[in-house]
Design an enzyme around this catalytic site. Sequence first.
Site, mmCIF file in Angstrom:
data_model
loop_
_atom_site.group_PDB
_atom_site.id
_atom_site.type_symbol
_atom_site.label_atom_id
_atom_site.label_comp_id
_atom_site.label_asym_id
_atom_site.label_seq_id
_atom_site.Cartn_x
_atom_site.Cartn_y
_atom_site.Cartn_z
ATOM 1 N N VAL A 167 -15.816 44.239 17.669
ATOM 2 C CA VAL A 167 -16.125 43.191 16.693
ATOM 3 C C VAL A 167 -15.189 43.256 15.492
ATOM 4 O O VAL A 167 -14.579 42.262 15.102
ATOM 5 C CB VAL A 167 -17.589 43.312 16.211
ATOM 6 C CG1 VAL A 167 -17.868 42.311 15.092
ATOM 7 C CG2 VAL A 167 -18.538 43.087 17.375
ATOM 8 N N ASP A 193 -11.987 52.890 9.640
ATOM 9 C CA ASP A 193 -12.735 53.472 10.750
ATOM 10 C C ASP A 193 -12.710 54.986 10.596
ATOM 11 O O ASP A 193 -11.745 55.557 10.067
ATOM 12 C CB ASP A 193 -12.121 53.061 12.091
ATOM 13 C CG ASP A 193 -13.085 53.232 13.253
ATOM 14 O OD1 ASP A 193 -13.652 52.222 13.709
ATOM 15 O OD2 ASP A 193 -13.275 54.375 13.704
ATOM 16 N N ARG A 212 -8.271 56.381 16.888
ATOM 17 C CA ARG A 212 -8.330 54.923 16.984
ATOM 18 C C ARG A 212 -7.401 54.273 15.962
ATOM 19 O O ARG A 212 -6.638 53.365 16.286
ATOM 20 C CB ARG A 212 -9.777 54.463 16.758
ATOM 21 C CG ARG A 212 -9.989 52.956 16.612
ATOM 22 C CD ARG A 212 -9.799 52.225 17.903
ATOM 23 N NE ARG A 212 -10.273 50.847 17.793
ATOM 24 C CZ ARG A 212 -9.895 49.870 18.605
ATOM 25 N NH1 ARG A 212 -9.044 50.121 19.587
ATOM 26 N NH2 ARG A 212 -10.369 48.655 18.455
ATOM 27 N N THR A 229 -24.974 48.868 16.525
ATOM 28 C CA THR A 229 -26.406 49.053 16.282
ATOM 29 C C THR A 229 -27.064 49.408 17.611
ATOM 30 O O THR A 229 -27.603 48.536 18.297
ATOM 31 C CB THR A 229 -27.045 47.784 15.678
ATOM 32 O OG1 THR A 229 -26.555 46.625 16.370
ATOM 33 C CG2 THR A 229 -26.704 47.651 14.219
ATOM 34 N N THR A 267 -25.646 43.387 14.622
ATOM 35 C CA THR A 267 -26.874 42.744 15.079
ATOM 36 C C THR A 267 -28.087 43.589 14.727
ATOM 37 O O THR A 267 -28.167 44.764 15.087
ATOM 38 C CB THR A 267 -26.819 42.525 16.600
ATOM 39 O OG1 THR A 267 -25.648 41.770 16.913
ATOM 40 C CG2 THR A 267 -28.043 41.767 17.080
ATOM 41 N N CYS A 325 -24.907 44.338 23.806
ATOM 42 C CA CYS A 325 -25.619 43.227 23.167
ATOM 43 C C CYS A 325 -26.904 42.865 23.897
ATOM 44 O O CYS A 325 -27.997 43.189 23.454
ATOM 45 C CB CYS A 325 -24.701 42.005 23.079
ATOM 46 S SG CYS A 325 -23.307 42.225 21.951
ATOM 47 N N ARG A 382 -20.092 50.532 27.854
ATOM 48 C CA ARG A 382 -21.346 50.774 27.141
ATOM 49 C C ARG A 382 -22.546 50.218 27.918
ATOM 50 O O ARG A 382 -22.568 49.058 28.305
ATOM 51 C CB ARG A 382 -21.291 50.142 25.745
ATOM 52 C CG ARG A 382 -20.315 50.809 24.801
ATOM 53 C CD ARG A 382 -20.243 50.098 23.471
ATOM 54 N NE ARG A 382 -19.704 48.747 23.605
ATOM 55 C CZ ARG A 382 -19.572 47.890 22.589
ATOM 56 N NH1 ARG A 382 -19.964 48.247 21.378
ATOM 57 N NH2 ARG A 382 -19.068 46.692 22.787
#
Length: 422
Positions: free
Chosen positions: A14, A32, A37, A86, A121, A261, A332
């Site tokens: 995101v 981050d 990364r 989240t 979210t 999600c 994930r």
Amino acid sequence: MKDIRICVIGLGYVGLPLARLFSTKYHTVGFDMNQNRVDALMQGHDATFEVADDLLQDAIDNHGFICTTDIEVIKDCNFYVVAVPTPVDENNRPDLRPLWGASETVGKVISKGDIVVYESTVYPGVTEEECLPVVERVSGLKFNVDFYAGYSPERINPGDKLHTVEKIKKVTSGSTPEIADIVDGVYNSVLVNGTHKAPNIKVAEASKIIENSQRDVNIAFMNELAKIFNAMGIDTHDVIEAAASKWNFIKLSPGLVGGHCISVDPYYLIQKAQVYGVLPRVMSNARRLNDGMGEYVANQVIKLMNKKGVLVKDSKILILGITFKENCPDIRNTKVVDIYHTLQEYTSNITIYDPWANAEHVRDEYDIAITNEVPRGKYDAIIHAVAHKEFLEMDLLSLKNEKGVIYDVKGVLPREIVDGRL
């Protein structure tokens, strides 16, 4: 608010695309905690493939975009965007630790007049009840007096190169009408299809969580239909095609529901609903049904093998794909692991081939070995679990034993080569 300087906290699926997009218009810094990364991004490569290398390099070279783990570098920003995961815990309860940590980071750098916008979210109320008190505590500033907030839910679809961040209409909101206008203006300035300004933060939070919950419920219905029609010997995809000839039929397909999600977000609303004394039966049942589809697929394969006289015990099985969706490296919450674990009760001769997934990440996350090399030999069962483009070009019949079975979870392989599909 003049001279907007943006910091995006969390550079995953995101945060990075959003930060790259903001950098075309504003001074933007990506923050981050993962140094590896950050180093890779500053070398012009995004391992998630959400931002093409040429776009990332252009942002770095021509727009001054930088990524960092150094909190001192982001102190000069005045518009902070939080885009951290989240997740849920082992009991499917919301895990707000990443949000709390990001809020502490914001609290250490935020100044008077600054704005923090959350994209993660959550259930309605998290931004104002869980996150902003942390910012207040760490910063010593008072919310809606010294600093302000907004919420603009992420709408990134991993692997989707059509609905990219700049083309997605975004929901925005702010903690005051004036701040809502500023937040909306910032997002509107970089989006092709504009924004929808919600009346308040809680409405914006709620709008996001029902987007994914709705899809979860709809897919659960299709999965339930697949179970019914498979038991009746009717092809589910044929039924869907016929029903879709009506103009108002919502065409969805059965399948495995994984990822960060759809398979996670409903739990946030389920948990919060129970606090208010509401038992969300439809959402809860949908979650249970979808979570059981990996085991169901494995048992369907076993049933087909038995019918064809293929000995399941110690059989040689090939699973095509382990990511949670096609043409994407995201592993994930993938439900392919449920297929693997169910079959593992009968045989240890299971090969998982996925050219997109990082084998080291899969081993660390699931303790499962996979291969990125095209498989050879003959298999008693081949399970097409993920619709990577590479799989559609493979000669699966050449990999199958004479009595072996091919099971198509995604329902996209040629009908004549498969023995069963979801």
